[in-house]
Design a protein around this motif. Structure first.
Motif, short mmCIF file in Angstrom:
data_model
loop_
_atom_site.label_atom_id
_atom_site.label_comp_id
_atom_site.label_asym_id
_atom_site.label_seq_id
_atom_site.Cartn_x
_atom_site.Cartn_y
_atom_site.Cartn_z
N GLY A 1 -3.27 5.56 15.73
CA GLY A 1 -4.13 5.23 14.60
C GLY A 1 -3.37 5.25 13.28
O GLY A 1 -3.54 4.38 12.43
N ALA A 2 -2.50 6.26 13.12
CA ALA A 2 -1.70 6.35 11.90
C ALA A 2 -0.74 5.17 11.80
O ALA A 2 -0.53 4.62 10.72
CB ALA A 2 -0.94 7.66 11.87
N GLY B 1 0.75 0.04 9.36
CA GLY B 1 1.01 -1.39 9.51
C GLY B 1 0.08 -2.23 8.66
O GLY B 1 0.49 -3.22 8.04
N GLY B 2 -1.20 -1.85 8.60
CA GLY B 2 -2.17 -2.56 7.77
C GLY B 2 -1.82 -2.46 6.29
O GLY B 2 -1.97 -3.42 5.53
N GLY C 1 -0.96 -5.60 3.82
CA GLY C 1 -1.66 -5.81 2.55
C GLY C 1 -0.69 -5.88 1.38
O GLY C 1 -0.85 -6.70 0.46
N PHE C 2 0.31 -5.02 1.38
CA PHE C 2 1.31 -5.01 0.31
C PHE C 2 2.09 -6.32 0.30
O PHE C 2 2.31 -6.92 -0.75
CB PHE C 2 2.25 -3.82 0.51
CG PHE C 2 3.31 -3.70 -0.54
CD1 PHE C 2 2.98 -3.28 -1.82
CD2 PHE C 2 4.63 -3.98 -0.25
CE1 PHE C 2 3.96 -3.17 -2.80
CE2 PHE C 2 5.61 -3.87 -1.21
CZ PHE C 2 5.28 -3.45 -2.49
N LYS C 3 2.49 -6.77 1.49
CA LYS C 3 3.25 -8.02 1.59
C LYS C 3 2.41 -9.21 1.14
O LYS C 3 2.89 -10.10 0.44
CB LYS C 3 3.70 -8.21 3.03
CG LYS C 3 4.70 -9.29 3.25
CD LYS C 3 5.19 -9.30 4.68
CE LYS C 3 6.17 -10.40 4.92
NZ LYS C 3 6.64 -10.43 6.31
N LYS C 4 1.12 -9.20 1.50
CA LYS C 4 0.22 -10.28 1.10
C LYS C 4 0.06 -10.31 -0.41
O LYS C 4 0.07 -11.37 -1.04
CB LYS C 4 -1.13 -10.10 1.78
CG LYS C 4 -2.12 -11.18 1.48
CD LYS C 4 -3.43 -10.95 2.20
CE LYS C 4 -4.45 -12.00 1.83
NZ LYS C 4 -5.75 -11.74 2.47
#
Length: 61
Positions: free
Chosen positions: A29-30, A35-36, A40-43
């Motif tokens: 989960g961590a 990864g999420g 989000g940062f890359k997007k």
């Protein structure tokens, strides 16, 4: 010799201890959350770069 004086056996022992303490479900989960966050940062970075390129294209020279 491994990374910074840490041998492969020491890394393996630490990983086993972490898995025993937290369990594979929490670690999975961590990892998914991390990864999420990276996605989000890359997007956000890509959207910011696209906005800069778009604003430069719209400015008259």
């Amino acid at each position: 010799m491994g990374l910074g004086g840490i041998s492969l056996w020491q890394i393996a022992i630490v990983l086993v201890i972490v898995v025993v303490l937290f369990g594979t479900k929490k670690l999975r989960g961590a990892g998914g959350d991390l990864g999420g966050a990276f996605k989000g940062f890359k997007k956000a970075l890509n959207e910011g770069d696209a906005a800069k390129v778009e604003s430069k294209a719209q400015k008259p020279s």
